[in-house]
Scaffold this motif. Structure first.
Motif, PDB file in Angstrom:
ATOM      1  N   VAL A   8     -15.639   5.495  12.106  1.00 51.60           N
ATOM      2  CA  VAL A   8     -14.254   5.760  12.477  1.00 51.60           C
ATOM      3  C   VAL A   8     -13.377   4.946  11.541  1.00 51.60           C
ATOM      4  N   GLN A   9     -12.936   5.592  10.453  1.00 48.45           N
ATOM      5  CA  GLN A   9     -12.211   4.868   9.405  1.00 48.45           C
ATOM      6  C   GLN A   9     -11.104   5.776   8.878  1.00 48.45           C
ATOM      7  N   PRO A  10      -9.860   5.564   9.262  1.00 50.89           N
ATOM      8  CA  PRO A  10      -8.787   6.414   8.778  1.00 50.89           C
ATOM      9  C   PRO A  10      -8.639   6.306   7.271  1.00 50.89           C
ATOM     10  N   ALA A  11      -8.404   7.449   6.610  1.00 51.30           N
ATOM     11  CA  ALA A  11      -8.265   7.458   5.154  1.00 51.30           C
ATOM     12  C   ALA A  11      -6.804   7.360   4.770  1.00 51.30           C
ATOM     13  N   THR A  12      -6.474   6.347   4.029  1.00 55.63           N
ATOM     14  CA  THR A  12      -5.121   6.219   3.519  1.00 55.63           C
ATOM     15  C   THR A  12      -5.197   6.000   2.023  1.00 55.63           C
ATOM     16  N   LYS A  13      -4.195   6.469   1.311  1.00 55.54           N
ATOM     17  CA  LYS A  13      -4.148   6.288  -0.133  1.00 55.54           C
ATOM     18  C   LYS A  13      -3.014   5.342  -0.463  1.00 55.54           C
ATOM     19  N   THR A  14      -3.331   4.250  -1.109  1.00 55.66           N
ATOM     20  CA  THR A  14      -2.322   3.278  -1.476  1.00 55.66           C
ATOM     21  C   THR A  14      -2.466   2.955  -2.954  1.00 55.66           C
ATOM     22  N   GLN A  15      -1.488   2.264  -3.491  1.00 57.03           N
ATOM     23  CA  GLN A  15      -1.550   1.847  -4.885  1.00 57.03           C
ATOM     24  C   GLN A  15      -2.702   0.863  -5.058  1.00 57.03           C
ATOM     25  N   ALA A  16      -3.554   1.121  -6.060  1.00 54.97           N
ATOM     26  CA  ALA A  16      -4.660   0.217  -6.316  1.00 54.97           C
ATOM     27  C   ALA A  16      -4.135  -1.127  -6.806  1.00 54.97           C
ATOM     28  N   ALA A  17      -4.942  -2.156  -6.589  1.00 55.75           N
ATOM     29  CA  ALA A  17      -4.506  -3.504  -6.941  1.00 55.75           C
ATOM     30  C   ALA A  17      -4.457  -3.714  -8.457  1.00 55.75           C
ATOM     31  N   THR A  18      -5.204  -2.891  -9.197  1.00 52.65           N
ATOM     32  CA  THR A  18      -5.253  -3.049 -10.650  1.00 52.65           C
ATOM     33  C   THR A  18      -3.868  -2.916 -11.259  1.00 52.65           C
ATOM     34  N   ASP A  19      -3.511  -3.866 -12.130  1.00 51.80           N
ATOM     35  CA  ASP A  19      -2.242  -3.806 -12.836  1.00 51.80           C
ATOM     36  C   ASP A  19      -2.543  -3.862 -14.327  1.00 51.80           C
ATOM     37  N   LEU A  20      -2.248  -2.772 -15.024  1.00 52.37           N
ATOM     38  CA  LEU A  20      -2.543  -2.714 -16.444  1.00 52.37           C
ATOM     39  C   LEU A  20      -1.412  -3.271 -17.294  1.00 52.37           C
ATOM     40  N   GLY A  21      -0.340  -3.710 -16.666  1.00 55.29           N
ATOM     41  CA  GLY A  21       0.774  -4.283 -17.403  1.00 55.29           C
ATOM     42  C   GLY A  21       1.519  -3.273 -18.254  1.00 55.29           C
ATOM     43  N   LEU A  22       1.597  -2.041 -17.777  1.00 53.88           N
ATOM     44  CA  LEU A  22       2.277  -0.983 -18.525  1.00 53.88           C
ATOM     45  C   LEU A  22       3.789  -1.100 -18.357  1.00 53.88           C
ATOM     46  N   THR A  23       4.508  -1.096 -19.455  1.00 49.04           N
ATOM     47  CA  THR A  23       5.970  -1.105 -19.398  1.00 49.04           C
ATOM     48  C   THR A  23       6.462   0.332 -19.593  1.00 49.04           C
ATOM     49  N   VAL A  24       6.325   1.107 -18.542  1.00 52.40           N
ATOM     50  CA  VAL A  24       6.672   2.529 -18.541  1.00 52.40           C
ATOM     51  C   VAL A  24       7.374   2.860 -17.230  1.00 52.40           C
ATOM     52  N   ASP A  25       8.104   3.968 -17.228  1.00 55.14           N
ATOM     53  CA  ASP A  25       8.695   4.418 -15.962  1.00 55.14           C
ATOM     54  C   ASP A  25       7.651   5.066 -15.069  1.00 55.14           C
ATOM     55  N   ALA A  26       6.608   5.635 -15.680  1.00 54.13           N
ATOM     56  CA  ALA A  26       5.548   6.269 -14.897  1.00 54.13           C
ATOM     57  C   ALA A  26       4.317   6.435 -15.770  1.00 54.13           C
ATOM     58  N   ALA A  27       3.147   6.451 -15.123  1.00 51.39           N
ATOM     59  CA  ALA A  27       1.889   6.671 -15.839  1.00 51.39           C
ATOM     60  C   ALA A  27       0.840   7.191 -14.879  1.00 51.39           C
ATOM     61  N   ILE A  28      -0.105   7.939 -15.432  1.00 51.01           N
ATOM     62  CA  ILE A  28      -1.233   8.410 -14.633  1.00 51.01           C
ATOM     63  C   ILE A  28      -2.405   8.662 -15.568  1.00 51.01           C
ATOM     64  N   LEU A  29      -3.603   8.432 -15.060  1.00 48.56           N
ATOM     65  CA  LEU A  29      -4.844   8.654 -15.812  1.00 48.56           C
ATOM     66  C   LEU A  29      -5.794   9.429 -14.922  1.00 48.56           C
ATOM     67  N   ILE A  30      -6.352  10.531 -15.450  1.00 41.87           N
ATOM     68  CA  ILE A  30      -7.268  11.343 -14.641  1.00 41.87           C
ATOM     69  C   ILE A  30      -8.520  11.706 -15.443  1.00 41.87           C
ATOM     70  N   ASP A  31      -9.578  11.983 -14.715  1.00 44.39           N
ATOM     71  CA  ASP A  31     -10.794  12.532 -15.298  1.00 44.39           C
ATOM     72  C   ASP A  31     -10.573  14.025 -15.502  1.00 44.39           C
ATOM     73  N   ALA A  32     -10.741  14.498 -16.731  1.00 44.64           N
ATOM     74  CA  ALA A  32     -10.436  15.889 -17.048  1.00 44.64           C
ATOM     75  C   ALA A  32     -11.440  16.865 -16.461  1.00 44.64           C
ATOM     76  N   SER A  33     -12.599  16.389 -16.044  1.00 46.38           N
ATOM     77  CA  SER A  33     -13.616  17.273 -15.486  1.00 46.38           C
ATOM     78  C   SER A  33     -13.358  17.589 -14.011  1.00 46.38           C
ATOM     79  N   THR A  34     -13.070  16.553 -13.233  1.00 45.55           N
ATOM     80  CA  THR A  34     -12.915  16.731 -11.789  1.00 45.55           C
ATOM     81  C   THR A  34     -11.482  16.607 -11.297  1.00 45.55           C
TER      82      THR A  34
END
Length: 428
Positions: A8-34
């Motif tokens: 019994v574990q509710p699924a929530t999506k939150t910002q990951a703790a990883t900080d890449l230090g990007l100085t951008v207004d927005a960014a996203i990285l995805i796997d092109a296969s899935t």
């Protein structure tokens, strides 16, 4: 639907703790296969997209080529609009002759390699008759992918004020195309899946437009991460840059290493001093690619033939056997870190409590949904859950008539005896 939850574990999506230090207004990285999202920073805010808009024009053109509605050798006759815009070299253009005609292939290469704006308008006019009509096709295309956070005012991504009064009727004089980084990544994801040959042109570092004629112009690719260029990055072979005052320095890039392809989007990248530049956007993209290629690999998070403890089988009605074994049909693998594999928890959903014989091996009886135990998973660019079908692992034939008769008699007396004992128990 019967829900059998292992945890019994509710699924929530939150910002990951990883900080890449990007100085951008927005960014996203995805796997092109899935379509698995590996990193996201303000990825759902609608921002200026500039010439990354041309990926949609490419998409619609390649659809039309595949359908046979447009041919590569088809000729386009220059209009007043495309002639006027093409003369402004500062807008990234190949000058078109006022009385000239050009093949769709020539215009496409100018758009994909050199980000030529007049060539893009020419393609839009060829497909839809006018750029205004083409905007409707752009809207329909992205909506077919589930995108709703868009604003389209032209086919090129330029600010309308640069179109010398030719901007499509009904659009603002200083309007500009807008979308989120996630939506741009989704477009790139589908574009590469449906038209992988787009990279054959996107990866060209330099080509001469109308080579061998007096109109010959060298077109250099604005994607400086391509092999041999100043910000070369191993494996980069696309996809589209974008730059306006409003959108800043933005980029949708894709790279492949060891059969692993990533798609990265950065929007309005700046340096440490807050200044936008080509270097800033490619530095940000490099950080994303480095993170993806070094930290992630394809991991099996659930094996084929996985069986839920306590739910190894389901009942079978009127069968030679009373139950049938069930298990996952195939393994679930995705791009993740080794540490994260153990953090996915499975939940079993069955479609029915029992099946009626005969049951064939491989019959789908439900599914398992995997959820990240810590709620820090970004999910997929298309949304949805990480699932796998649960199937029967054997056949169960229908019992013969005599067996069913005696089973029915046994059930009758069992129920009768149960009724008597209940009655007697009620008296005493």
């Amino acid at each position: 639907m019967l829900l059998l939850s292992l945890f019994v574990q509710p699924a929530t999506k939150t910002q990951a703790a990883t900080d890449l230090g990007l100085t951008v207004d927005a960014a996203i990285l995805i796997d092109a296969s899935t379509g698995k999202i590996l990193y996201e920073q303000n990825g759902y805010e609608s921002l200026g997209v500039a010439s990354m808009s041309k990926m949609i024009t490419e998409y619609i053109l390649l659809d039309a080529i595949k359908a046979g509605d447009i041919s590569w050798d088809q000729k386009y006759q220059v209009t007043d609009y495309t002639y006027a815009i093409s003369q402004k070299r500062a807008l990234s253009n190949v000058p078109l002759r006022e009385d000239g005609s050009y093949t769709i292939r020539e215009l496409y290469e100018a758009m994909a390699i050199y980000s030529a704006n007049a060539a893009t308008v020419a393609i839009a006019e060829t497909i839809a008759g006018s750029e205004k009509a083409f905007l409707e096709l752009m809207g329909k295309k992205v909506e077919s992918l589930g995108i709703t956070d868009y604003t389209f005012v032209n086919s090129t991504g330029l600010n309308n004020k640069d179109l010398q009064g030719y901007h499509p009727e009904g659009t603002a004089e200083d309007g500009e195309n807008m979308m989120s980084a996630a939506s741009i990544a989704l477009i790139a994801y589908h574009l590469l899946k449906e038209h992988p040959d787009v990279l054959d042109t996107a990866k060209v570092t330099e080509k001469t437009f109308r080579e061998g004629t007096s109109d010959a112009i060298v077109m250099k690719n604005w994607n400086f991460m391509l092999p041999g260029l100043i910000y070369e990055y191993e494996g980069v072979d696309g996809l589209k840059t974008g730059t306006t005052d409003f959108a800043g320095h933005s980029f949708t890039g894709t790279a492949v290493r060891n059969d692993q392809r990533l798609i990265a989007v950065v929007m309005k990248a700046v340096d440490a001093n807050g200044e936008g530049s080509y270097k800033a956007r490619f530095d940000a993209t490099k950080k994303l690619f480095d993170y993806g290629f070094t930290q992630f690999s394809e991991q099996e998070v659930l094996p084929a033939g996985f069986v839920v403890e306590g739910n190894e089988s389901i009942d079978v009605i009127k069968g030679k056997a009373d139950t049938v074994n069930i298990a996952t049909a195939e393994a679930i693998s995705l791009m993740t870190t080794k540490d994260d594999v153990a953090k996915f928890t499975p939940t079993l959903f069955l479609d029915e409590e029992a099946l009626e014989a005969g049951v064939e091996k491989g019959t789908v009886v439900g599914k398992i949904v995997l959820e990240h135990a810590e709620g820090k998973d970004y999910g997929f660019i298309e949304g949805g859950d990480l699932t796998v079908d649960v199937v029967t692992t054997e056949n169960v034939e229908r019992a013969g008539g005599i067996s069913l008769f005696f089973a029915g008699v046994g059930s009758f007396f069992k129920n009768l005896w149960g009724g008597v004992t209940d009655f007697v128990g009620g008296i005493f």
